[in-house]
Design an enzyme around this catalytic site. Structure first.
Site, short mmCIF file in Angstrom:
data_model
loop_
_atom_site.label_atom_id
_atom_site.label_comp_id
_atom_site.label_asym_id
_atom_site.label_seq_id
_atom_site.Cartn_x
_atom_site.Cartn_y
_atom_site.Cartn_z
CG ASN A 191 -1.80 1.25 1.37
OD1 ASN A 191 -1.75 2.09 0.48
ND2 ASN A 191 -2.40 1.24 2.66
CE LYS A 210 0.06 3.26 4.65
NZ LYS A 210 0.06 3.20 6.18
CG HIS A 241 -5.85 1.76 5.49
ND1 HIS A 241 -5.33 2.74 6.05
CD2 HIS A 241 -4.88 0.79 5.13
CE1 HIS A 241 -4.09 2.30 6.56
NE2 HIS A 241 -3.63 1.01 5.91
CD GLU A 283 -2.81 5.44 6.81
OE1 GLU A 283 -2.88 5.25 5.66
OE2 GLU A 283 -1.73 4.64 7.64
CD GLU A 337 -3.63 -2.66 7.37
OE1 GLU A 337 -2.29 -2.94 6.88
OE2 GLU A 337 -4.25 -1.85 7.24
N GLY A 345 2.38 1.96 10.72
CA GLY A 345 3.40 3.00 10.70
C GLY A 345 4.29 3.23 11.92
CB SER A 377 5.25 -2.23 11.79
OG SER A 377 4.95 -1.01 12.26
P1 PGA Z 1 2.93 -0.04 7.58
O1 PGA Z 1 1.42 0.37 7.19
O2 PGA Z 1 3.41 -1.31 7.28
O3 PGA Z 1 3.60 1.03 7.39
O4 PGA Z 1 2.68 -0.13 9.24
C1 PGA Z 1 0.39 -0.69 7.00
C2 PGA Z 1 -0.71 -0.44 6.18
O5 PGA Z 1 -1.23 1.00 6.52
O6 PGA Z 1 -1.50 -1.11 5.51
#
Ligand code: PGA
Length: 257
Positions: free
Chosen positions: A12, A14, A101, A103, A175, A181, A220
């Site tokens: 992803n 983003k 997601h 976010e 997740e 992140g 992560s």
């Molecule tokens: P990350 O993000 O691997 O940076 O933790 C995962 C995601 O948002 O799908």
């Protein structure tokens, strides 16, 4: 349980990458993984909308690479300023899309109702949908992980279930919000128990088909923890954010055994 569908390694991107950077990353990944991707795996790239066409072109001869969108609006077409419809994404070569997601839930304020409409509409339009779910740190501290995951699954899949769409075109991504992140990865025991709750709920909702739905872990994921996560029971792939933005780290995750 391992499903008999291929393990999915999804990146992803983003809101990162210019056109030139996206092309370079896709080209390098296709190159690096040409003969290193284990046979039972597929790689899904989820670039920003602006780079979908260019990445589709870069991947045109790459085996087992798939293209997906991070978002769409659940309507055929119409007066929805700033939005993009599933068929426009399919026109660019997308076969997959994300919904729910964290976010989009927590930064953009998306509700379970909208997420449910997206999952059902995307599936009916012929996209393979990846529904993301996960608890916040507060919810975990309050012992509400199972309750939150079941709730997000039931609400997120309500309309898909009513529309009786093929569940094998669905994946779930677990997740935990606190692991996205942050560099803080969930412990194997946390992943195992969350994925077992998700599998049980899917089987209650979709009977036998619930066993064929892929469950991905995200939060992560890095080259040094990918192999240990991918071998866990009920883990059928990973959804990678930060580490999918560089070809060396994402290729290492995709090839990890
Ligand atoms: P990350 O993000 O691997 O940076 O933790 C995962 C995601 O948002 O799908």
């Amino acid at each position: 349980m391992k499903t008999n569908v291929k393990t999915l390694i999804a990146g992803n991107w983003k809101m990162y990458k210019t056109l030139a950077q996206a092309e370079k990353l896709a080209d390098r990944l296709a190159d690096r993984l040409a003969d290193k991707l284990p046979a039972d795996r597929e790689v899904l790239l989820l670039p920003p909308f602006t780079a979908l066409g260019a990445v589709a072109f870069s991947l045109k001869d790459a085996n087992r690479f798939l293209l997906g969108a991070q978002n769409f609006y659940p309507a055929q077409e119409g007066a929805f300023t700033g939005e993009i419809a599933p068929f426009m994404l399919q026109d660019l070569g997308c076969t997959h899309a994300l919904a729910g997601h964290s976010e989009r839930r927590h930064v953009l304020g998306e509700t379970d109702g909208l997420i449910s409409r997206k999952v059902a509409f995307g599936l009916q339009a012929g996209l393979h949908m990846i529904l993301c779910i996960g608890e916040t740190l507060d919810q975990r501290k309050q012992g509400k992980v199972e309750h939150v995951l079941k709730g997000q699954l039931l609400l997120g899949l309500t309309e898909a279930k009513d529309a009786a769409v093929a569940p094998e075109t669905l994946s779930i991504a677990y997740e935990p919000v606190w692991a996205i992140g942050t560099g803080e990865v969930a412990k194997p025991s946390d992943i195992l128990s969350a994925h077992a709750v998700i599998r049980k709920t899917l089987e209650e909702m979709f009977l036998d088909c619930g066993g064929k739905i892929r469950i991905l872990y995200g939060g992560s994921v890095k080259p040094d923890n990918a192999a240990a996560i991918l071998c866990l029971d009920n883990v059928n792939g990973v959804l990678v954010g930060g580490a999918s933005l560089q070809d060396d780290s994402f290729a290492a995750i995709a090839a990890a055994v």
